[in-house]
Motif scaffolding. Structure first.
Motif, short mmCIF file in Angstrom:
data_model
loop_
_atom_site.label_atom_id
_atom_site.label_comp_id
_atom_site.label_asym_id
_atom_site.label_seq_id
_atom_site.Cartn_x
_atom_site.Cartn_y
_atom_site.Cartn_z
N ALA B 386 0.91 -1.17 -0.11
CA ALA B 386 -0.05 0.01 0.05
C ALA B 386 0.80 1.35 -0.18
CB ALA B 386 -1.21 -0.17 1.28
N GLN B 387 2.08 0.99 -0.09
CA GLN B 387 3.07 1.99 -0.06
C GLN B 387 3.07 3.02 1.16
OE1 GLN B 387 2.22 2.15 -4.83
NE2 GLN B 387 2.97 3.98 -4.29
N LEU B 388 2.72 2.38 2.29
CA LEU B 388 2.82 3.16 3.49
C LEU B 388 4.07 2.98 4.28
CD1 LEU B 388 -0.90 1.98 4.62
CD2 LEU B 388 -0.17 3.93 3.40
N LEU B 389 4.06 3.84 5.32
CA LEU B 389 5.37 3.73 6.13
C LEU B 389 4.94 3.04 7.43
CD1 LEU B 389 6.53 7.61 5.57
CD2 LEU B 389 7.55 5.51 4.63
N GLN B 391 6.48 1.69 9.84
CA GLN B 391 7.35 2.02 10.99
C GLN B 391 6.73 3.19 11.69
OE1 GLN B 391 11.35 2.18 9.67
NE2 GLN B 391 11.35 4.30 10.10
N GLN B 392 6.27 4.16 10.73
CA GLN B 392 5.83 5.44 11.31
C GLN B 392 4.26 5.25 11.75
OE1 GLN B 392 8.50 6.43 10.15
NE2 GLN B 392 8.36 8.54 9.31
N TYR B 408 -1.17 9.49 8.13
CA TYR B 408 -0.35 8.59 7.31
C TYR B 408 -1.26 7.24 6.85
CZ TYR B 408 3.64 11.14 8.95
OH TYR B 408 4.91 11.98 8.99
N HIS B 409 -2.47 7.40 6.37
CA HIS B 409 -3.30 6.43 5.56
C HIS B 409 -3.38 5.33 6.43
CE1 HIS B 409 -2.97 9.80 2.81
NE2 HIS B 409 -1.66 9.68 2.74
N ASP B 412 -5.73 2.71 4.62
CA ASP B 412 -5.19 2.20 3.52
C ASP B 412 -4.49 0.80 3.61
OD1 ASP B 412 -5.93 3.78 1.02
OD2 ASP B 412 -5.14 5.42 2.43
#
Lengths: 361, 531
Positions: B386-389, B391-392, B408-409, B412
């Motif tokens: 999902a192209q998320l981060l 760890q954030q 930070y979505h 998604d």
């Protein structure tokens, strides 16, 4: 029949922190051996000393902070910090200097900030900065490389110097230590000599070797080779060293082309001092680096730029530690502004764009 | 031949996993024995549960509808075999919560006697709306695991134009092979189902996507397509990368398009259906059979004879395990679904439901490694489809920063588990995301509840106000009435020929009087003498 419950995923994980740390440590072995070969036993003695101090400090801090000692003491991070620090110190650094640097790295830079994973600054580099600012004289006690015409100390002599602080009768400090190639270039450029004159000087020209300093070429070459292996294996992120080396290459090349007499060539910059160690082993510390792909390029490049600036115009012969810490500070910001576009979202709906909109309202 | 010429794209991240599918594909699909007892939960889908149509003691036939709902997003359930309803009560059902749910318990009579079925011989004589109704009545839900009512999904609305129908046969989770076996053995029915859905949504093309680790399935489908000389249906072999079977990931692979975060595939002219769903659609329309069975993979190192079984909805999992040779002694974990996204069950005394594609029994005495702090290595972000981060998101979720985590979505996140799989610190990342999502949902519910309470309070205040006004009005009317009476009395006293005047006139006069009254409120008593 009753079964155990757990949260998905249910496939055993392959990676662990300990494994990563020890692979990195292992990859440092060839370069470290080269350092011992070219620069004497001091390297090994200091590594052992710093490792013992680091592990003790780690255990003590874990105990004080009431953390489980075993999983953390065996994660390899303390030894890695100790090794990185020692490789940056002069070989004849007195025991107390190594100890102070290590203690500061582990206790202040690591544990007071929350321990593994929570430190904003690279502990080894913080330790280094503390000692280079506090004890500039002792930080010049580099030994000459394994070259004819220079004095080479035995293991016992080295041990005596490091722990006793006193020189064997036959020696003077000037005889057993000498400036590193980086330092020499800096000092002699200040005396209006050209790069060419410095490298071919009859007294100290020999230490320059063929590209980055005799011995240093090997050390850097080996760190480069094993570092590339780590990058290929995905243990470190290749973008950070690539950014660092690219930035240093571009800057040094530009300046050397502009004035080759006053600026050292890019080969010298890349293979002198601790560049490859910094690029592949120090800057890649994930805890203190940027985490996004673009952020890592910028982070690496930023370190390269600062190294060049400090080496060329700064007061210190090498600027790796300062460059790394400066970019450590920038890492959260880099992460924020280089956030990737999430799947199914457009570039314009970023959190910081939202925030900017809110501010306007 | 299986290599398709179709151009393919890549989605970000993902993992190459050990597929472990072969252990359950060695033998054909086995029909599970008719159980003595069927426990059929009334809620097996996303949406509203239907109301019960049967009561304790009722005789039911196979395929007889037992719940019905008027809600749009809902699906009926049917009796999976003939017999008697012996109980209607709360029973444990396979759900991550482990909570009980309302179930209809049927004691089967062994006759397995069908209700009268209404097959459709010529699909195209029916309109898409009629077909949707058939699918709805058949209780079909997405059989890939999500269990969303299919009748709703195949009705993307009048604005949407579906260009391509994508049939999802990727089956990217390790171990699961029910779709693989279904494609091998029911390729004809699958193609028929694809054709029906394609006709319903008037899609120009139909792509059947299958991961390249299932060559037999691709071959079987290709054979049917060639035999029937179909030109608008194509089978596409796609690279085996988990989670390529995710709807959005599959769309990306096949079309390069990204489904907007807040939208549906239909927004970009696509519709995705699972292969099992397509077969169920065929059965519902062509044969008239409702969804009363499905194919379940019973597999894992902890079960003696891994296999695929055709199972009646409501059959106990324990019976399937028994018919698959039973557990190995070291079996320790029972998972519904795959190893990446499935959830663990405490017991096997649970019914098979429509969304249950796999029973995975693990035997590895998985020593839980100590979780270390996040070292920000970013391995999670590099595999996140999902192209998320991740760890954030983890930092924010663990510090309960629910606002930022949404920036930070978080929503998604498809909970595929790739991030947790590669995390060197062994952090159960997905657990944190689920926690954050649940917290946010419950906060949202609380907010709605308090909003509701406020509205109710305001309404109560308004009602009190209104009542006050009404009381005042009543009082005024009473007074008026009194006035009128007085006027009438006065008129009677005067006894003039104009007594029998038009009542309208009287009313007008009365009204005028009232106006005067108001002007001189205190002189009301003089009105009659004034006249």
């Amino acid at each position: 029949m009753q079964f155990k419950t757990a949260s998905s995923p249910h496939i055993p994980q392959q990676n662990n922190v300990q494994g990563l740390m020890f692979k990195v440590l292992l990859a440092m072995v060839p370069g470290t051996i080269a350092m011992i070969v070219f620069f004497g036993w001091g390297v090994l003695i200091n590594i052992i000393l710093a490792s013992v101090v680091a592990l003790s400090a780690e255990a003590l801090m874990l105990w004080i902070r009431k953390r489980p000692i075993k999983p953390y003491i065996t994660d390899g991070s303390a030894i890695l910090t100790a090794c990185l620090l020692v490789l940056a110190l002069p070989q004849l650094a007195p025991w107390w200097l190594t100890m102070i640097g290590t203690l500061f790295a582990i206790i202040v830079a690591k544990h007071l900030y929350g321990g593994l994973g929570f430190n904003p600054f690279n502990p080894a580099m913080v330790g280094y900065v503390v000692v280079i600012i506090s004890f500039p004289k002792e930080m010049t006690q580099w030994v000459p490389p394994l070259l004819e015409g220079y004095t080479h100390l035995t293991f016992t002599e080295t041990l005596n110097i490091i722990f006793g602080g006193d020189l064997p009768l036959a020696y003077t400090w000037d005889a057993i230590t000498m400036a590193t190639p980086l330092d020499t270039v800096k000092t002699q450029l200040g005396l209006e000599l050209s790069i060419n004159e410095i490298e071919n000087h009859k007294e100290y020209g020999g230490i320059f070797g063929s590209v980055g300093g005799f011995g240093w070429e090997w050390v850097n070459g080996l760190f480069l080779a094993t570092g590339c292996y780590l990058a290929v294996k995905g243990i470190i992120d290749w973008r950070i060293p690539a950014g660092l080396i690219a930035a240093l290459l571009v800057l040094s090349n530009t300046f050397a082309l502009y004035d080759y007499a006053s600026f050292a060539p890019p080969t010298f910059h890349l293979f002198s001092g601790g560049i490859m160690l910094a690029a592949f082993f120090i800057a890649t510390d994930p805890v203190t680096a940027a985490t996004t792909t673009k952020g890592r390029w910028l982070y690496g490049a930023g370190i390269g730029v600062f190294i060049f600036i400090i080496r060329t115009w700064g007061a210190y012969p090498d600027g790796i530690a300062f460059a790394v810490i400066l970019m450590n500070m920038a890492a959260p910001l880099l992460d924020y502004y280089t956030m990737p576009r999430a799947f199914g979202h457009s570039w314009t709906e970023f959190p910081h764009h939202h925030k900017a909109d809110d501010d306007e309202q | 031949m299986t290599r398709s010429s179709h151009q393919l794209w890549r989605f970000h991240g993902g993992l190459k996993l050990e597929s472990n599918k072969a252990i359950s594909t060695q033998s054909p699909i086995v029909k599970a024995r008719l159980p003595k007892r069927l426990v059929i939960p009334v809620q097996q889908h996303i949406g509203e549960a239907g109301a019960l149509l049967v009561k304790k003691g009722d005789k039911v036939l196979k395929g007889q509808v037992i719940t019905q709902s008027n809600e749009y997003v809902s699906a009926p359930v049917h009796a999976s075999s003939s017999g008697t309803v012996i109980d209607i009560d709360e029973y444990p059902a396979p759900h991550p919560s482990g909570l009980n749910t309302l179930c209809v318990v049927i004691e089967t009579d062994g006759e397995d006697k069908w209700v009268e079925l209404q097959p459709t011989n010529y699909v195209k004589t029916k309109s898409p709306a009629e077909l949707r109704q058939l699918i709805r009545k058949a209780g079909i839900v997405g059989l890939g695991g999500a269990a969303f009512p299919t009748a709703v999904k195949v009705n993307p609305g009048p604005q949407a134009h579906i260009e391509t129908l994508i049939i999802n046969g990727a089956e990217c989770e390790p171990y699961i092979s029910c779709d693989d076996m279904l494609m091998r053995e029911y390729a004809t029915e699958l193609i028929s189902g694809c054709g029906i859905i394609q006709y319903m949504v008037s899609a120009t093309h139909c792509l059947i996507a299958v991961e390249d680790n299932k060559p037999e399935a691709v071959k079987a489908i290709q054979t049917v397509i060639s035999e029937q000389a179909l030109h608008t249906i194509e089978v596409v072999s796609i690279p085996t990368i988990y989670p390529t079977g995710g709807e959005k990931q599959l769309i990306k692979v096949l079309t390069q398009k990204e489904v907007p975060s807040d939208g549906f595939p239909s927004d970009i002219g696509l519709l995705v259906q699972n292969v099992g769903t397509a077969v169920a659609v065929h059965k519902a329309v062509v044969l008239g059979e409702p969804l009363i069975s499905r194919i379940v993979t019973v597999t894992g190192e902890g079960v003696k004879q891994p296999q695929n079984m055709e199972v009646l909805i409501g059959t106990s999992m324990s019976e399937l395990i028994e018919q698959s040779g039973g557990y190995h002694d070291d079996a320790c974990k029972l998972i519904m679904g795959g190893p990446m996204m499935g959830f663990t069950l405490q017991t096997d005394h649970l019914p098979i439901i429509k969304g249950c594609n796999c029973l995975l029994v693990e035997n590895k005495p998985e020593e839980t490694p100590a979780t270390m702090p996040c070292i920000r290595c970013g391995a999670c972000a590099s595999v996140c489809p999902a192209q998320l981060l991740p760890q954030q998101l983890f930092w924010m979720a663990s510090s309960k920063n629910f606002e930022q985590v949404q920036d930070y979505h978080l929503f998604d996140c498809i909970e595929c588990g790739c991030c947790a799989q590669v995390c060197p610190s062994q952090i159960p990342l997905v657990q944190y995301y689920r926690f954050a999502k649940t917290e946010i949902w419950s906060q949202e519910r609380d907010r709605i509840k308090s909003d509701h309470a406020r509205v109710r309070h305001d309404f109560k205040q308004a009602r009190i106000e209104l009542e006050k006004k009404e009381r005042a009005e009543k009082l005024r009317k009473k007074k008026e009435l009194l006035e009128k009476k007085k006027i009438a009395e006065a008129a009677a006293k005067n006894d003039t020929p104009e007594t029998e005047v038009d009542p309208k006139k009287v009313a007008i006069e009365a009204a005028m009087k009232r106006v005067q009254d108001k002007k001189a409120a205190k002189q009301t008593n003089n009105t009659s003498s004034d006249e």
